[in-house]
Design an enzyme around this catalytic site. Structure first.
Site, PDB file in Angstrom:
ATOM      1  N   CYS A  24      26.575  18.742  64.249  1.00 23.29           N
ATOM      2  CA  CYS A  24      27.387  17.915  65.162  1.00 23.29           C
ATOM      3  C   CYS A  24      26.736  17.183  66.052  1.00 23.29           C
ATOM      4  O   CYS A  24      27.266  16.053  66.961  1.00 23.29           O
ATOM      5  CB  CYS A  24      28.475  18.745  65.906  1.00 23.29           C
ATOM      6  SG  CYS A  24      28.012  19.861  66.945  1.00 23.29           S
ATOM      7  N   CYS A  44      25.344  25.598  66.247  1.00 26.39           N
ATOM      8  CA  CYS A  44      26.703  26.028  67.056  1.00 26.39           C
ATOM      9  C   CYS A  44      27.650  26.709  66.176  1.00 26.39           C
ATOM     10  O   CYS A  44      27.773  26.339  65.083  1.00 26.39           O
ATOM     11  CB  CYS A  44      27.447  24.601  67.803  1.00 26.39           C
ATOM     12  SG  CYS A  44      28.367  23.542  66.769  1.00 26.39           S
ATOM     13  N   CYS A 117      46.956  39.430  33.105  1.00 25.61           N
ATOM     14  CA  CYS A 117      46.049  40.535  32.877  1.00 25.61           C
ATOM     15  C   CYS A 117      44.956  40.648  33.672  1.00 25.61           C
ATOM     16  O   CYS A 117      44.797  41.601  34.578  1.00 25.61           O
ATOM     17  CB  CYS A 117      45.628  40.542  31.443  1.00 25.61           C
ATOM     18  SG  CYS A 117      44.752  42.381  31.240  1.00 25.61           S
ATOM     19  N   CYS A 144      40.532  44.422  25.125  1.00 23.75           N
ATOM     20  CA  CYS A 144      41.207  44.752  26.327  1.00 23.75           C
ATOM     21  C   CYS A 144      41.541  46.098  26.349  1.00 23.75           C
ATOM     22  O   CYS A 144      42.639  46.524  25.815  1.00 23.75           O
ATOM     23  CB  CYS A 144      42.042  43.477  26.957  1.00 23.75           C
ATOM     24  SG  CYS A 144      42.608  43.885  28.616  1.00 23.75           S
ATOM     25  N   CYS A 147      45.927  45.740  28.246  1.00 22.54           N
ATOM     26  CA  CYS A 147      46.837  45.081  27.403  1.00 22.54           C
ATOM     27  C   CYS A 147      46.814  45.347  25.878  1.00 22.54           C
ATOM     28  O   CYS A 147      47.536  44.950  25.285  1.00 22.54           O
ATOM     29  CB  CYS A 147      47.265  43.549  27.723  1.00 22.54           C
ATOM     30  SG  CYS A 147      45.686  42.500  27.331  1.00 22.54           S
ATOM     31  N   CYS A 165      34.439  29.445  15.900  1.00 19.95           N
ATOM     32  CA  CYS A 165      34.880  29.096  17.475  1.00 19.95           C
ATOM     33  C   CYS A 165      35.445  27.524  17.204  1.00 19.95           C
ATOM     34  O   CYS A 165      36.446  27.345  17.747  1.00 19.95           O
ATOM     35  CB  CYS A 165      34.093  29.322  18.605  1.00 19.95           C
ATOM     36  SG  CYS A 165      33.797  31.136  18.820  1.00 19.95           S
ATOM     37  N   CYS A 205      14.755  13.863  30.678  1.00 22.82           N
ATOM     38  CA  CYS A 205      14.072  14.632  29.754  1.00 22.82           C
ATOM     39  C   CYS A 205      14.919  15.706  28.975  1.00 22.82           C
ATOM     40  O   CYS A 205      16.298  16.038  29.423  1.00 22.82           O
ATOM     41  CB  CYS A 205      12.898  15.420  30.374  1.00 22.82           C
ATOM     42  SG  CYS A 205      13.314  16.646  31.417  1.00 22.82           S
ATOM     43  N   CYS A 210      21.041  24.810  33.597  1.00 25.68           N
ATOM     44  CA  CYS A 210      22.442  24.950  33.941  1.00 25.68           C
ATOM     45  C   CYS A 210      22.485  25.276  35.451  1.00 25.68           C
ATOM     46  O   CYS A 210      21.877  26.014  36.066  1.00 25.68           O
ATOM     47  CB  CYS A 210      23.138  26.092  33.157  1.00 25.68           C
ATOM     48  SG  CYS A 210      24.927  26.496  33.404  1.00 25.68           S
ATOM     49  N   CYS A 218      16.628  23.901  25.837  1.00 28.58           N
ATOM     50  CA  CYS A 218      16.153  22.623  25.267  1.00 28.58           C
ATOM     51  C   CYS A 218      17.487  22.020  24.962  1.00 28.58           C
ATOM     52  O   CYS A 218      18.540  22.715  24.363  1.00 28.58           O
ATOM     53  CB  CYS A 218      15.386  22.625  23.909  1.00 28.58           C
ATOM     54  SG  CYS A 218      15.168  21.249  23.083  1.00 28.58           S
TER      55      CYS A 218
END
Length: 303
Positions: A24, A44, A117, A144, A147, A165, A205, A210, A218
């Site tokens: 500040c 502060c 869940c 799980c 559940c 997937c 590059c 991440c 790569c």
């Protein structure tokens, strides 16, 4: 701020120094400042409370470091400091987000995707995706315990074997179509091979890090580069000469890395004779201290 004290025939004038808060830009006395435990920087207390409240509200619980960009140590705030500076509700949000981040970054744990869940499920480490060299994650079924839902460890949908997937994602509606888990080499957006967060590459590059889990890989083949300090991955194979830097810059980088390790080796080699000479002195001092402590304990018992 001045303080007057009268003793006998003298008058003492004490002036408390004012310290500049870098957030500040206000000059305040030391009693109104807060010192970070890790890096000893002073701010502060009001600014530190606002800083933590904003960071936790925005969900940035993994970047709670010293707010000074020029701090050399970049000290991290511990849990006790955060609890002291924020209110109870904000601290509870911090604990919840911090736990979610730990589970998201742990390859052996994951949350159940069933609505309501939120159970932490265990992922078998012997079959989970490899973060140390595998180019693509391996999906396995996870059960799980609360559940009973059996779901995929990668895309978090119901177990879909023998489909992949990407096939499950592509078979959904256009509105639900997401980023594929196995993308082409020249794709602009890919997923981190460890935490699966989407990453966009505009330029630069092919060595990527991440921001979420700090995994280095790569961009083209998603191979792990965590232990490849010399970037030898781009000397052969399908990613040869795809780093994005000139050969001279790569050689300079390797020279710097080798120089750092060689410097540590030379320093250790030079310091080893002095350590051998100083070892007897250190041992004698410790023995002398122990002997003095024993003598004091003996005197105490005799008295």
């Amino acid at each position: 701020m001045a303080t007057f004290s009268v003793s006998k025939n003298t008058v003492d004038l004490a002036i408390d120094p004012l310290i500049l808060c870098k957030l500040c830009l206000s000059e305040l006395p030391l009693v109104d400042m807060y010192e970070l435990v890790d890096c000893k920087c002073l701010f502060c207390e009001m600014c530190m409370k606002q800083y933590l409240s904003v960071m936790i509200t925005e969900g940035l619980v993994g970047d709670l470091t010293c707010p000074d960009a020029q701090c050399k140590k970049q000290g991290k705030l511990n849990i006790e400091e955060i609890e002291h500076l924020v209110d109870r509700q904000t601290f509870q949000r911090f604990q919840r987000l911090h736990f979610q981040r730990e589970v998201d970054l742990d390859p052996n744990r994951t949350f159940c995707p069933e609505i309501g869940c939120e159970t932490v499920c265990h992922v078998c480490s012997s079959q989970s995706h490899a973060g140390g060299g595998a180019a693509a994650p391996t999906s396995i079924p996870v059960q799980c315990p609360t559940c009973g839902l059996q779901f995929c460890s990668v895309c978090k949908t119901k177990w879909h074997a023998p489909k992949s997937c990407d096939e499950v994602v592509a078979s959904g509606s256009i509105e639900e179509f997401g980023i594929p888990f196995h993308n082409s080499d020249d794709a602009k957006i890919k997923r981190c091979p460890v935490c699966h967060v989407p990453i966009e590459r505009n330029d630069g590059c092919a060595q990527m890090m991440c921001k979420r889990c700090k995994h280095v890989f790569c961009w083209y083949c998603l191979q792990s580069l965590d232990d490849d300090f010399l970037l030898r991955h781009y000397d052969k194979g399908p990613c040869k000469n795809k780093l994005g830097h000139s050969r001279a810059s790569v050689i300079w980088h390797r020279t710097q890395v080798v120089g750092i390790f060689a410097g540590f080796g030379v320093l250790l080699l030079v310091a080893s004779p002095f350590l051998l000479l100083a070892a007897p002195c250190i041992l004698c001092c410790k023995c002398k201290i122990c002997r003095c402590c024993d003598e004091e304990e003996g005197d105490g018992f005799s008295n």
